[in-house]
Design a protein around this motif. Structure first.
Motif, PDB file in Angstrom:
ATOM      1  N   ALA A  75      11.347   5.671 -69.195  1.00  0.00           N
ATOM      2  CA  ALA A  75      10.432   6.039 -68.109  1.00  0.00           C
ATOM      3  C   ALA A  75       9.530   7.197 -68.525  1.00  0.00           C
ATOM      4  CB  ALA A  75      11.234   6.424 -66.868  1.00  0.00           C
ATOM      5  N   PRO A  76       8.236   7.128 -68.219  1.00  0.00           N
ATOM      6  CA  PRO A  76       7.320   8.226 -68.551  1.00  0.00           C
ATOM      7  C   PRO A  76       7.468   9.376 -67.565  1.00  0.00           C
ATOM      8  CG  PRO A  76       6.147   6.522 -67.380  1.00  0.00           C
ATOM      9  CD  PRO A  76       7.546   5.994 -67.590  1.00  0.00           C
ATOM     10  N   CYS A  77       6.929  10.532 -67.926  1.00  0.00           N
ATOM     11  CA  CYS A  77       6.929  11.704 -67.052  1.00  0.00           C
ATOM     12  C   CYS A  77       5.497  12.165 -66.833  1.00  0.00           C
ATOM     13  CB  CYS A  77       7.740  12.841 -67.675  1.00  0.00           C
ATOM     14  SG  CYS A  77       9.480  12.482 -67.923  1.00  0.00           S
ATOM     15  N   PHE A  78       5.134  12.430 -65.578  1.00  0.00           N
ATOM     16  CA  PHE A  78       3.798  12.889 -65.238  1.00  0.00           C
ATOM     17  C   PHE A  78       3.894  14.290 -64.648  1.00  0.00           C
ATOM     18  CE2 PHE A  78       3.679   8.248 -64.956  1.00  0.00           C
ATOM     19  CZ  PHE A  78       2.609   7.968 -65.801  1.00  0.00           C
ATOM     20  N   THR A  79       3.329  15.256 -65.354  1.00  0.00           N
ATOM     21  CA  THR A  79       3.410  16.652 -64.935  1.00  0.00           C
ATOM     22  C   THR A  79       2.432  16.937 -63.800  1.00  0.00           C
ATOM     23  OG1 THR A  79       4.046  17.340 -67.163  1.00  0.00           O
ATOM     24  CG2 THR A  79       3.213  19.051 -65.697  1.00  0.00           C
ATOM     25  N   LEU A  80       2.906  17.703 -62.813  1.00  0.00           N
ATOM     26  CA  LEU A  80       2.068  18.153 -61.707  1.00  0.00           C
ATOM     27  C   LEU A  80       1.560  19.549 -62.044  1.00  0.00           C
ATOM     28  CD1 LEU A  80       4.332  17.007 -58.719  1.00  0.00           C
ATOM     29  CD2 LEU A  80       2.396  15.777 -59.745  1.00  0.00           C
ATOM     30  N   GLN A  81       0.275  19.672 -62.269  1.00  0.00           N
ATOM     31  CA  GLN A  81      -0.323  20.933 -62.697  1.00  0.00           C
ATOM     32  C   GLN A  81      -0.862  21.703 -61.505  1.00  0.00           C
ATOM     33  OE1 GLN A  81      -0.154  21.982 -65.718  1.00  0.00           O
ATOM     34  NE2 GLN A  81       0.086  20.210 -67.064  1.00  0.00           N
ATOM     35  N   GLY A  82      -0.433  22.961 -61.361  1.00  0.00           N
ATOM     36  CA  GLY A  82      -0.975  23.754 -60.266  1.00  0.00           C
ATOM     37  C   GLY A  82      -0.178  25.004 -59.959  1.00  0.00           C
ATOM     38  N   HIS A  83       1.147  24.919 -60.011  1.00  0.00           N
ATOM     39  CA  HIS A  83       1.969  26.091 -59.723  1.00  0.00           C
ATOM     40  C   HIS A  83       1.854  27.118 -60.849  1.00  0.00           C
ATOM     41  CE1 HIS A  83       4.210  25.134 -56.065  1.00  0.00           C
ATOM     42  NE2 HIS A  83       4.266  23.882 -56.473  1.00  0.00           N
ATOM     43  N   LYS A  84       1.944  28.379 -60.489  1.00  0.00           N
ATOM     44  CA  LYS A  84       2.032  29.460 -61.453  1.00  0.00           C
ATOM     45  C   LYS A  84       3.481  29.911 -61.522  1.00  0.00           C
ATOM     46  CE  LYS A  84      -2.679  31.085 -60.619  1.00  0.00           C
ATOM     47  NZ  LYS A  84      -3.515  32.226 -60.181  1.00  0.00           N
ATOM     48  N   GLY A  85       4.148  29.615 -62.625  1.00  0.00           N
ATOM     49  CA  GLY A  85       5.555  29.935 -62.750  1.00  0.00           C
ATOM     50  C   GLY A  85       6.437  28.743 -62.456  1.00  0.00           C
ATOM     51  N   ARG A  86       7.684  29.021 -62.130  1.00  0.00           N
ATOM     52  CA  ARG A  86       8.689  27.969 -61.956  1.00  0.00           C
ATOM     53  C   ARG A  86       8.545  27.247 -60.613  1.00  0.00           C
ATOM     54  NH1 ARG A  86      13.777  31.784 -62.842  1.00  0.00           N
ATOM     55  NH2 ARG A  86      12.404  33.074 -61.566  1.00  0.00           N
TER      56      ARG A  86
ATOM     57  N   PHE B 118      14.935  11.864 -55.256  1.00  0.00           N
ATOM     58  CA  PHE B 118      14.356  10.522 -55.254  1.00  0.00           C
ATOM     59  C   PHE B 118      13.581  10.295 -53.967  1.00  0.00           C
ATOM     60  CE2 PHE B 118      18.120  10.408 -57.887  1.00  0.00           C
ATOM     61  CZ  PHE B 118      17.754   9.640 -58.991  1.00  0.00           C
ATOM     62  N   ASN B 119      12.561   9.435 -54.044  1.00  0.00           N
ATOM     63  CA  ASN B 119      11.891   9.034 -52.815  1.00  0.00           C
ATOM     64  C   ASN B 119      12.717   7.966 -52.096  1.00  0.00           C
ATOM     65  OD1 ASN B 119      11.375   6.935 -54.593  1.00  0.00           O
ATOM     66  ND2 ASN B 119       9.246   6.668 -53.974  1.00  0.00           N
ATOM     67  N   ALA B 120      12.251   7.509 -50.942  1.00  0.00           N
ATOM     68  CA  ALA B 120      13.076   6.678 -50.056  1.00  0.00           C
ATOM     69  C   ALA B 120      13.533   5.381 -50.702  1.00  0.00           C
ATOM     70  CB  ALA B 120      12.313   6.382 -48.762  1.00  0.00           C
ATOM     71  N   ASP B 121      12.678   4.723 -51.476  1.00  0.00           N
ATOM     72  CA  ASP B 121      13.072   3.453 -52.083  1.00  0.00           C
ATOM     73  C   ASP B 121      13.495   3.599 -53.543  1.00  0.00           C
ATOM     74  OD1 ASP B 121      10.698   3.890 -53.383  1.00  0.00           O
ATOM     75  OD2 ASP B 121       9.662   2.121 -52.595  1.00  0.00           O
ATOM     76  N   ALA B 122      13.707   4.845 -53.974  1.00  0.00           N
ATOM     77  CA  ALA B 122      14.168   5.140 -55.340  1.00  0.00           C
ATOM     78  C   ALA B 122      13.222   4.613 -56.412  1.00  0.00           C
ATOM     79  CB  ALA B 122      15.575   4.597 -55.571  1.00  0.00           C
ATOM     80  N   SER B 123      11.942   4.522 -56.081  1.00  0.00           N
ATOM     81  CA  SER B 123      10.962   4.076 -57.067  1.00  0.00           C
ATOM     82  C   SER B 123      10.382   5.231 -57.866  1.00  0.00           C
ATOM     83  CB  SER B 123       9.824   3.318 -56.381  1.00  0.00           C
ATOM     84  OG  SER B 123       9.119   4.173 -55.494  1.00  0.00           O
ATOM     85  N   CYS B 124      10.726   6.472 -57.470  1.00  0.00           N
ATOM     86  CA  CYS B 124      10.210   7.635 -58.182  1.00  0.00           C
ATOM     87  C   CYS B 124      11.199   8.789 -58.072  1.00  0.00           C
ATOM     88  CB  CYS B 124       8.848   8.056 -57.615  1.00  0.00           C
ATOM     89  SG  CYS B 124       8.022   9.351 -58.562  1.00  0.00           S
TER      90      CYS B 124
ATOM     91  N   CYS C 282       7.480  17.521 -62.477  1.00  0.00           N
ATOM     92  CA  CYS C 282       6.973  16.248 -62.975  1.00  0.00           C
ATOM     93  C   CYS C 282       7.539  15.103 -62.150  1.00  0.00           C
ATOM     94  CB  CYS C 282       7.296  16.055 -64.463  1.00  0.00           C
ATOM     95  SG  CYS C 282       9.022  15.695 -64.815  1.00  0.00           S
ATOM     96  N   LEU C 283       6.856  13.975 -62.220  1.00  0.00           N
ATOM     97  CA  LEU C 283       7.276  12.752 -61.547  1.00  0.00           C
ATOM     98  C   LEU C 283       7.684  11.727 -62.601  1.00  0.00           C
ATOM     99  CD1 LEU C 283       4.459  12.461 -58.853  1.00  0.00           C
ATOM    100  CD2 LEU C 283       6.794  13.337 -58.544  1.00  0.00           C
ATOM    101  N   VAL C 284       8.809  11.055 -62.338  1.00  0.00           N
ATOM    102  CA  VAL C 284       9.316  10.023 -63.241  1.00  0.00           C
ATOM    103  C   VAL C 284       9.347   8.713 -62.466  1.00  0.00           C
ATOM    104  CG1 VAL C 284      11.231   9.297 -64.713  1.00  0.00           C
ATOM    105  CG2 VAL C 284      10.742  11.736 -64.425  1.00  0.00           C
ATOM    106  N   PRO C 285       8.382   7.802 -62.691  1.00  0.00           N
ATOM    107  CA  PRO C 285       8.376   6.528 -61.955  1.00  0.00           C
ATOM    108  C   PRO C 285       9.523   5.635 -62.380  1.00  0.00           C
ATOM    109  CG  PRO C 285       6.666   6.543 -63.636  1.00  0.00           C
ATOM    110  CD  PRO C 285       7.245   7.930 -63.614  1.00  0.00           C
ATOM    111  N   LEU C 286      10.195   5.057 -61.392  1.00  0.00           N
ATOM    112  CA  LEU C 286      11.372   4.215 -61.652  1.00  0.00           C
ATOM    113  C   LEU C 286      11.218   2.849 -61.017  1.00  0.00           C
ATOM    114  CD1 LEU C 286      14.061   6.923 -60.840  1.00  0.00           C
ATOM    115  CD2 LEU C 286      13.318   6.209 -63.115  1.00  0.00           C
ATOM    116  N   SER C 287      10.001   2.402 -60.763  1.00  0.00           N
ATOM    117  CA  SER C 287       9.777   1.152 -60.039  1.00  0.00           C
ATOM    118  C   SER C 287      10.424  -0.029 -60.735  1.00  0.00           C
ATOM    119  CB  SER C 287       8.273   0.904 -59.871  1.00  0.00           C
ATOM    120  OG  SER C 287       7.614   0.921 -61.121  1.00  0.00           O
ATOM    121  N   GLY C 288      10.566   0.023 -62.059  1.00  0.00           N
ATOM    122  CA  GLY C 288      11.172  -1.081 -62.784  1.00  0.00           C
ATOM    123  C   GLY C 288      12.651  -1.254 -62.492  1.00  0.00           C
TER     124      GLY C 288
END
Length: 427
Positions: free
Chosen positions: A42-53, A362-368, A383-389
């Protein structure tokens, strides 16, 4: 890309089959194999915006303004960060939707108000340091609509909505220092409160020492399940190393059970969907698993083993999989564990070096899956890890299990055989 300890597709299959004999009735089913391989890739998509942890993440949805079209809910994820901001992101585009400002210091927790059907309202709760807990309407502006009163400078490590099946249905649960609160956000009033004292058999090491001069047993996590004591129990992880259970059928709540471990502070606790298994992780990197199906006044420890090389910050059961546990740690690793064995077996591992990991959900349908962490501005913060597969495989597995169980027609378990029911009594 998620990295498995055993490296490749063939190695994963051979390694698991060698351990469990390759039997579909054993621990290595084809479904588990597919799940591990899909998670590994599964790929990882980083969410850019926070300063720090980033300390927490929660999935939900909101309706965005739309000119000339029927407004439709947008699936989103909210994150809480060290910069004191709560940020809301579009789940599909990974773009920032809005920033919520109100916390004077770190925002530690965030929770979207979920509905029984898996959707959510526009209401969001967040908790942080300095005793700040806010309610937000994310469909409106970026300012909180309500602040809940806690002791000044208390550390809020728990902030979550009670499910509809709970005696505390739709109340907001907050853990501020050593006190667990339940709030009615419609009236802004506290409806329940329970203060914890250090257990007489607890270790000398108490968690949260940086902000804990009084050595209080901080409430680091809380969990519930509809199948654990009919939904009337709240299980908490405390800074004195204990895992305790509260009976919340009446106010004030009563402590029905305490499990003392000597693995430093308990940082997180999770209850399986069937209510039969409870897992916790500790500041020592240990993961403990209890089987609550056995009769008697105490939980039966299935295993306690070191799974991380530094403090473990969290754990949760994989959706619809009561024998797969996800754990994460300040050692920068996220691990998927098979907990059926006496020593939990690591099936998949992900390294986010140099970032410590603070939360996974996880989101409601465990797709992410959302992963929150960070070390400094150079490390991953969220980061977000899509799990739709994985969804189709899990649905197929659930259908197979249903047919198998229907054919076998097992006898219903005796409610008295559950140790929790033996303590609380049956309805």
């Amino acid at each position: 890309m998620l990295r498995s300890l055993v490296g490749s597709e063939m190695c994963i299959r051979d390694s698991i089959n060698a351990e469990y004999g390759g039997s579909r009735e054993g621990m290595c089913t084809a479904h588990w194999e597919e799940l591990c391989l899909a998670l590994d890739e599964a790929p990882c998509f980083t969410l850019q915006g926070h300063k720090g942890r980033v300390f927490d993440a929660s999935f939900g949805e909101l309706v965005l303004p739309c000119v000339g079209a029927v407004p439709t809910p947008t699936k989103a994820v909210a994150t809480a960060g060290e910069d004191g901001r709560v940020r809301v992101w579009d789940l599909a585009t990974h773009k920032l939707i809005k920033t919520l400002k109100g916390h004077k210091s770190e925002a530690m927790r965030v929770a979207w108000h979920a509905l029984p059907d898996g959707t959510s309202t526009a209401m969001l709760a967040s908790g942080g340091t300095e005793g700040e807990a806010f309610i937000w309407d994310v469909s409106m502006g970026g300012q909180p609509i309500l602040q809940l009163g806690h002791s000044k400078e208390s550390q809020i490590y728990v902030c979550d909505w009670c499910p509809s099946w709970s005696p505390l249905a739709d109340k907001l649960l907050t853990g501020a220092d050593e006190v667990l609160h339940a709030w009615d956000v419609n009236t802004a009033k506290q409806v329940a409160k329970h203060s914890f004292a250090v257990h007489k058999d607890a270790d000398a090491v108490i968690g949260g020492e940086t902000h804990n001069a009084d050595r209080l047993p901080y409430v680091f996590d809380a969990a519930m399940s509809p199948n654990l004591a009919h939904g009337s129990a709240v299980v908490v992880a405390l800074g004195d190393g204990t895992v305790r259970m509260l009976d919340v059928r009446e106010s004030p709540a009563t402590e029905a059970l305490s499990v003392v471990a000597h693995f430093k502070w308990a940082t997180s606790v999770s209850v399986s969907s069937d209510g039969n298994t409870i897992a916790a992780v500790y500041g020592s990197g240990v993961c403990s698993v209890w089987d609550v199906r056995k009769p008697g006044p105490e939980w039966v420890a299935r295993s306690s083993a070191t799974v991380h090389q530094a403090a473990a910050f969290g754990c949760c059961f994989w959706p619809n999989e009561d024998q797969l546990l996800l754990t994460w740690s300040s050692d920068t690793s996220l691990k998927l564990l098979d907990i059926r064995t006496q020593v939990p077996r690591v099936l998949v591992e992900k390294r986010f070096s140099p970032s410590a990991l603070y939360h996974c959900s996880f989101n409601a349908d465990a797709s992410c899956m959302a992963v929150a962490g960070g070390a400094d501005e150079t490390g991953m913060s969220a980061c977000l890890v899509p799990l739709s597969g994985l969804m189709a495989a899990q649905a197929e597995q659930a259908q197979e299990q249903h047919h198998t169980q229907s054919a076998a027609a097992p006898e219903a378990p005796d409610p008295a055989s559950n140790a929790i029911n033996a303590i609380l009594g049956d309805y």
